[in-house]
Design a protein around this motif. Sequence first.
Motif, PDB file in Angstrom:
ATOM      1  N   VAL A 313      46.264  11.950  59.002  1.00 21.68           N
ATOM      2  CA  VAL A 313      46.364  12.016  57.544  1.00 21.68           C
ATOM      3  C   VAL A 313      45.357  11.049  56.928  1.00 21.68           C
ATOM      4  O   VAL A 313      45.285   9.881  57.313  1.00 21.68           O
ATOM      5  N   MET A 314      44.558  11.544  55.972  1.00 19.16           N
ATOM      6  CA  MET A 314      43.585  10.703  55.269  1.00 19.16           C
ATOM      7  C   MET A 314      43.878  10.758  53.773  1.00 19.16           C
ATOM      8  O   MET A 314      44.812  11.433  53.332  1.00 19.16           O
ATOM      9  N   ASP A 315      43.076  10.059  53.012  1.00 19.23           N
ATOM     10  CA  ASP A 315      43.350   9.903  51.577  1.00 19.23           C
ATOM     11  C   ASP A 315      43.625  11.221  50.852  1.00 19.23           C
ATOM     12  O   ASP A 315      44.613  11.320  50.113  1.00 19.23           O
ATOM     13  N   PRO A 316      42.792  12.274  51.014  1.00 19.14           N
ATOM     14  CA  PRO A 316      43.046  13.510  50.249  1.00 19.14           C
ATOM     15  C   PRO A 316      44.406  14.142  50.561  1.00 19.14           C
ATOM     16  O   PRO A 316      45.117  14.571  49.637  1.00 19.14           O
ATOM     17  N   GLN A 317      44.775  14.188  51.860  1.00 20.25           N
ATOM     18  CA  GLN A 317      46.072  14.780  52.201  1.00 20.25           C
ATOM     19  C   GLN A 317      47.226  13.970  51.618  1.00 20.25           C
ATOM     20  O   GLN A 317      48.180  14.530  51.063  1.00 20.25           O
ATOM     21  N   LEU A 318      47.145  12.648  51.765  1.00 16.53           N
ATOM     22  CA  LEU A 318      48.233  11.815  51.256  1.00 16.53           C
ATOM     23  C   LEU A 318      48.327  11.904  49.740  1.00 16.53           C
ATOM     24  O   LEU A 318      49.423  12.002  49.174  1.00 16.53           O
ATOM     25  N   ASP A 319      47.184  11.908  49.078  1.00 17.15           N
ATOM     26  CA  ASP A 319      47.173  11.986  47.621  1.00 17.15           C
ATOM     27  C   ASP A 319      47.847  13.271  47.135  1.00 17.15           C
ATOM     28  O   ASP A 319      48.568  13.284  46.133  1.00 17.15           O
ATOM     29  N   SER A 320      47.650  14.363  47.889  1.00 21.02           N
ATOM     30  CA  SER A 320      48.201  15.653  47.471  1.00 21.02           C
ATOM     31  C   SER A 320      49.712  15.742  47.647  1.00 21.02           C
ATOM     32  O   SER A 320      50.381  16.510  46.951  1.00 21.02           O
ATOM     33  N   ILE A 321      50.285  14.954  48.598  1.00 18.37           N
ATOM     34  CA  ILE A 321      51.728  15.055  48.836  1.00 18.37           C
ATOM     35  C   ILE A 321      52.528  13.990  48.095  1.00 18.37           C
ATOM     36  O   ILE A 321      53.763  14.029  48.119  1.00 18.37           O
ATOM     37  N   LEU A 322      51.852  13.053  47.427  1.00 18.66           N
ATOM     38  CA  LEU A 322      52.589  11.994  46.736  1.00 18.66           C
ATOM     39  C   LEU A 322      53.577  12.530  45.697  1.00 18.66           C
ATOM     40  O   LEU A 322      54.710  12.029  45.611  1.00 18.66           O
ATOM     41  N   PRO A 323      53.215  13.565  44.895  1.00 16.18           N
ATOM     42  CA  PRO A 323      54.210  14.086  43.942  1.00 16.18           C
ATOM     43  C   PRO A 323      55.461  14.622  44.635  1.00 16.18           C
ATOM     44  O   PRO A 323      56.585  14.368  44.177  1.00 16.18           O
ATOM     45  N   ALA A 324      55.275  15.350  45.746  1.00 14.93           N
ATOM     46  CA  ALA A 324      56.430  15.867  46.479  1.00 14.93           C
ATOM     47  C   ALA A 324      57.215  14.727  47.124  1.00 14.93           C
ATOM     48  O   ALA A 324      58.456  14.735  47.158  1.00 14.93           O
ATOM     49  N   LEU A 325      56.500  13.719  47.646  1.00 12.36           N
ATOM     50  CA  LEU A 325      57.153  12.575  48.277  1.00 12.36           C
ATOM     51  C   LEU A 325      58.014  11.819  47.270  1.00 12.36           C
ATOM     52  O   LEU A 325      59.119  11.356  47.604  1.00 12.36           O
ATOM     53  N   SER A 326      57.544  11.717  46.045  1.00 15.79           N
ATOM     54  CA  SER A 326      58.294  10.988  45.016  1.00 15.79           C
ATOM     55  C   SER A 326      59.600  11.683  44.645  1.00 15.79           C
ATOM     56  O   SER A 326      60.474  11.069  44.018  1.00 15.79           O
ATOM     57  N   CYS A 327      59.746  12.960  45.040  1.00 13.37           N
ATOM     58  CA  CYS A 327      60.975  13.708  44.752  1.00 13.37           C
ATOM     59  C   CYS A 327      62.005  13.604  45.883  1.00 13.37           C
ATOM     60  O   CYS A 327      63.125  14.123  45.748  1.00 13.37           O
ATOM     61  N   CYS A 328      61.646  12.948  46.981  1.00 10.32           N
ATOM     62  CA  CYS A 328      62.563  12.822  48.128  1.00 10.32           C
ATOM     63  C   CYS A 328      63.528  11.674  47.865  1.00 10.32           C
ATOM     64  O   CYS A 328      63.417  10.586  48.446  1.00 10.32           O
ATOM     65  N   SER A 329      64.489  11.912  47.023  1.00 14.54           N
ATOM     66  CA  SER A 329      65.359  10.859  46.519  1.00 14.54           C
ATOM     67  C   SER A 329      66.285  10.273  47.576  1.00 14.54           C
ATOM     68  O   SER A 329      66.828   9.182  47.398  1.00 14.54           O
TER      69      SER A 329
END
Length: 431
Positions: A313-329
């Motif tokens: 995983v590099m910056d572009p992949q991680l950047d793209s999943i941050l919105p979904a990750l923030s929903c993992c309450s």
Amino acid sequence: MSVRTPPRLLDLAGTSLLRDNEASAITALEYLPTELFPPLFLEAFFGRRIETLKALVQAWPFVRLPLGGLMHMPQEETFQAVLDGLDVLLAQKFRPRRCRLRVLDLRNTGQNFWSMWWVEQRKGLIHLRCKKLKIVSMPVGTIMKVLSRVQLDCLQEVDVDCTWRLSALARFAPLLGQMTSVQRLRLSHVRVSEFDHQQQQQQQQQQVVQFTSQILRLHHLRDLHLESPSFLEGRLDQMLRCLKTPLDNLSVTNCQLTESDLSHLSRSPNISQLKGLDLSGISLSDFRPELLQGLLEKVAATLQELNLEQCGVMDPQLDSILPALSCCSQLSAFSLCGNRLSMAIMGKLLRCTAGLPRLREEFYPAPQESYGPGGALHLGRLSQLRAKLIEIMRGLGGPRAIWLSSSPCPRWGSKLRSHEEPFLYHCYVPA
């Protein structure tokens, strides 16, 4: 009128030996089948057949004689007979042909040794019942023989840690299909043949079907862990279609998957309630970022543990999943160790995860800026970056415990190791 099972010829032979005079029994030891020695020893021990005991010790065909397990009713005379037999054995210049005795075990153990000969004789009448089964480094033929005596539908946890070819897994599959109560299944290191010609591909496909078709019978399966399953590349959908119930935990690690595999995974109805997802050791660097994003969105409501170690995983992949990750309450543990991430994306990650109320364990790699041109970790530079990351955490407020390391995290126990010591930071900032 009841019908009694007739005794075996071997049983009759053993009884006959002790019924006759001891001299004939001792003479017969040279030709006695090995399996008759334990029951004959028990008969002689508790029947006080002193001379027979001495002779049995001198011809004992096993490495260990667990005498301590028989001493719950002390019998000085019979115990002395065993010692006398040992004295004769030690005095001999050449040991008898059949004797393998090396250890006289006087501990209060050994009941399994004596009782298994009854199990062996009655294996057609009884089966062993257990809830947990772990198989380590055994040929599949041996495993099938052992499991023939186990009541397979009672098993709830099965762990197979063997380096098998796919053909061995196919042989094991029918037994797996009988484990209808299993809730947790772990398989490790199943590999395919090196040959890739068309005929071999067809054979491999048949063997995969033999395995996946048995998954259909596991109606209680909740946890599925597959380590190094090289046979699943391009075939993950075959297994996913055979799942009969939603999984709580899924682990597919240290293998190659295709974009199609990840796409099928994100669409599978049986992963929508996942609590744990482990994809460590699977290269995601060439995959479209939206695939992983879609997968996280699917499990965001229930996911508690996420392991993406050594995934490229590099910056572009991680950047793209941050919105979904923030929903993992519900997320409580998250690892990204072993990936190449910049200081900038690390800052965004810390801000994103700060909003997750249950997150208690975070394992992240040392930022890329910590490394020199040759790839060596620069400890002084890492110390400077550490200070910046702590400032970011202080600005966010709340308690944080973060493992920052150049090596894989300790929690999931990756086999890859680095020579540098890991850095563990506990940062607590009052609200």
